[in-house]
Motif scaffolding. Structure first.
Motif, PDB file in Angstrom:
ATOM      1  N   UNK A 435     -10.388  -2.775  -6.018  1.00 58.56           N
ATOM      2  CA  UNK A 435     -10.772  -1.454  -6.545  1.00 58.56           C
ATOM      3  C   UNK A 435     -11.988  -1.597  -7.462  1.00 58.56           C
ATOM      4  N   UNK A 436     -11.967  -2.640  -8.295  1.00 62.93           N
ATOM      5  CA  UNK A 436     -13.110  -2.857  -9.188  1.00 62.93           C
ATOM      6  C   UNK A 436     -14.389  -3.048  -8.368  1.00 62.93           C
ATOM      7  N   UNK A 437     -14.279  -3.847  -7.317  1.00 62.94           N
ATOM      8  CA  UNK A 437     -15.458  -4.110  -6.480  1.00 62.94           C
ATOM      9  C   UNK A 437     -15.948  -2.817  -5.821  1.00 62.94           C
ATOM     10  N   UNK A 438     -15.012  -2.005  -5.358  1.00 62.73           N
ATOM     11  CA  UNK A 438     -15.404  -0.718  -4.762  1.00 62.73           C
ATOM     12  C   UNK A 438     -16.059   0.176  -5.821  1.00 62.73           C
ATOM     13  N   UNK A 439     -15.597   0.077  -7.043  1.00 63.80           N
ATOM     14  CA  UNK A 439     -16.201   0.844  -8.144  1.00 63.80           C
ATOM     15  C   UNK A 439     -17.634   0.402  -8.397  1.00 63.80           C
ATOM     16  N   UNK A 440     -17.882  -0.883  -8.280  1.00 65.68           N
ATOM     17  CA  UNK A 440     -19.251  -1.387  -8.462  1.00 65.68           C
ATOM     18  C   UNK A 440     -20.134  -0.907  -7.308  1.00 65.68           C
ATOM     19  N   UNK A 441     -19.547  -0.886  -6.119  1.00 63.98           N
ATOM     20  CA  UNK A 441     -20.279  -0.391  -4.944  1.00 63.98           C
ATOM     21  C   UNK A 441     -20.663   1.089  -5.169  1.00 63.98           C
ATOM     22  N   UNK A 442     -19.762   1.825  -5.809  1.00 61.91           N
ATOM     23  CA  UNK A 442     -20.024   3.249  -6.075  1.00 61.91           C
ATOM     24  C   UNK A 442     -21.242   3.423  -6.990  1.00 61.91           C
ATOM     25  N   UNK A 443     -21.532   2.432  -7.817  1.00 64.05           N
ATOM     26  CA  UNK A 443     -22.707   2.550  -8.704  1.00 64.05           C
ATOM     27  C   UNK A 443     -24.002   2.400  -7.883  1.00 64.05           C
ATOM     28  N   UNK A 444     -23.890   1.671  -6.756  1.00 64.77           N
ATOM     29  CA  UNK A 444     -25.083   1.495  -5.899  1.00 64.77           C
ATOM     30  C   UNK A 444     -25.334   2.771  -5.113  1.00 64.77           C
ATOM     31  N   UNK A 445     -24.229   3.407  -4.703  1.00 63.73           N
ATOM     32  CA  UNK A 445     -24.341   4.585  -3.820  1.00 63.73           C
ATOM     33  C   UNK A 445     -24.539   5.875  -4.579  1.00 63.73           C
ATOM     34  N   UNK A 446     -24.592   5.817  -5.890  1.00 66.19           N
ATOM     35  CA  UNK A 446     -24.592   7.081  -6.663  1.00 66.19           C
ATOM     36  C   UNK A 446     -25.839   7.925  -6.399  1.00 66.19           C
TER      37      UNK A 446
END
Ligand SMILES: Cc1ncc(COP(=O)(O)O)c(C=O)c1O
Length: 446
Positions: A435-446
């Motif tokens: 989940x943390x990794x997916x959260x970091x991915x979300x910062x790239x896709x923002x």
């Protein structure tokens, strides 16, 4: 068989029942009491929370580093129930009772130094810190009190004064008691712009200079320090920092008080974080949070000659060392002792995953921590190290919306911190890191 997922969000967050309860908060609870994840919890077991709307969350906050064995450890709960049926409150200062003296005995036996043999109990961590300073001033007959930059020691007057961060902890609450700050070994952001180890611990040497100055020579009662700066950003000092600080305190006859409130009770893989640095000496230790297994208790443990010097009645309190809290703490500490080896495995797995994430996401400026106290510091760019508060919020919010309670911290509010229970099953830890990794991915896709 694949493990079933523990993070399970079925409603928009907060769900309808949480929203109803939030109306009560809005109407009747001070706005000054803030909330990290606005879902109302109905039940909690181990590392999983169940909210009133049927959503499930992985708990990576542990009630801010309290539930080190996870929520509702059966043996701890049984100890509370058994004790509560005998007597609920007596006040140890009126008629004493066994759980208090047994807990004091237990703490002496598992203390990080053999000479820390006497304890007194209170309610909150801040209260333990207040009492440490009272005892230090009384014993040394000196007045100056020091703490470190990036420190957090609570929300009482002395706790606030010793704490470094202005917002939200101190702003507007002054005047506060007079205390002084020295630099902490925050090597990722060295306050002196030097590099470890070629710096020869210049930050510690500066403490010696300050304690020797005309203003402070012969006047320092104590230095209060967290082994790892918790709220300040899980800042781990180099291994030779505290041994050097302890020599400096000794040289100046200043007491060294180690605040193990967040780092203690197995959190860093040893019972007490100061066990990582066996060559340092200190005089008192404050404890709270993880020692009580979720019950309200804090302690001050120190050298007998220091703890016995204050006049009887000078420290204490109506509820300090509540019987049920003492009973819980005895069992909690026993179980932690037997499970300390689990922490290294948690640390290895988290470090491996977090370092991998760092390679993939350059916003992770630093991966740090000890044991089950791990954090990532987020920056806008690894060379400028400009704190990245926006992405810290994105990661935290993503985790929440996807079923994981995660906290941030740090002087610059750009650190994602993780307080896993030391009993967290591997499958839940894997899910938490995913989940943390997916959260970091979300910062790239923002
Ligand atoms: C190192 C440290 N000291 C003191 C405190 C204050 O403890 P309490 O909130 O129980 O007063 C905290 C709480 O986060 C802490 O982390």
């Amino acid at each position: 068989m694949a493990a079933t997922k523990k993070a399970l969000v079925k409603t928009p967050l907060p769900g309808p029942k949480s929203q109803e309860l939030a109306k009560l908060k809005e109407a009747y609870v001070s706005k000054a009491v803030s909330i990290a994840a606005p879902v109302y919890i109905e039940k909690a077991a181990g590392s999983v929370f169940y909210d009133v709307d049927g959503n499930q969350f992985i708990d990576m906050a542990c009630g801010i580093g309290v539930n080190n064995l996870g929520n509702c450890n059966r043996e701890v709960v049984r100890a509370i129930k058994d004790q509560s049926g005998k007597y609920l409150h007596l006040c140890f200062m009126v008629t004493p009772y066994e759980p208090y003296v047994r807990l004091a005995e237990k703490l002496a036996k598992i203390a990080p130094r053999p000479y820390l043999t006497k304890s007194a109990f209170f309610n909150s961590g801040a209260e333990a810190v207040e009492n440490a300073v009272k005892v230090a001033r009384h014993y040394t007959k000196k007045t100056a009190v020091f703490s470190f930059q990036h420190s957090f020691h609570g929300r009482t007057q002395m706790g606030m004064a010793l704490t470094a961060k202005e917002q939200p902890y101190k702003a507007g609450f002054g005047p506060l008691p007079e205390t002084y700050k020295v630099d902490f070994a925050y090597c990722y952001r060295c306050p002196l712009n030097l590099k470890y180890p070629s710096c020869s611990l210049a930050c510690a040497n500066k403490i010696d200079e300050i304690f020797s100055s005309q203003q402070f020579a012969g006047k320092v009662a104590c230095l209060v320090g967290e082994p790892i700066a918790g709220e300040g950003g899980f800042i781990v000092p180099p291994d030779d920092f505290y041994p050097k600080v302890s020599q400096i305190c000794k040289k100046h006859n200043a007491l060294l008080v180690m605040d193990e409130i967040q780092t203690g009770a197995g959190r860093t893989g040893k019972m007490w974080c100061t066990e990582h640095w066996p060559s340092m000496d200190f005089d008192m230790m404050t404890t709270a949070k993880g020692i009580g297994g979720g019950m309200v208790i804090s302690g001050l443990t120190g050298r007998a000659e220091i703890m016995d010097e204050t006049q009887p009645g000078g420290i204490g309190g109506t509820f300090g060392g509540h019987p049920s809290a003492c009973a819980a703490a005895i069992v909690q500490l026993d179980i932690i002792q037997k499970n300390l080896e689990k922490v290294e495995k948690i640390n290895k797995y988290m470090t491996m995953r977090l370092k991998k994430m760092q390679k993939k996401y350059p916003i992770i400026g630093d991966v740090r921590g000890k044991g089950a106290m791990m954090a990532i510091e987020l920056v806008k760019d690894p060379s400028s190290k400009e704190p990245n508060v926006d992405d810290t919020k994105i990661v935290k919010d993503y985790a929440f919306k996807n079923g994981m309670i995660l906290l941030s911290c740090g002087t610059y509010s750009n650190v994602v911190r993780m307080h896993a229970s030391i009993m967290i099953p591997k499958s839940i830890l894997i899910e938490a890191m995913d989940i943390l990794e997916a959260g970091l991915e979300a910062t790239v896709k923002k």
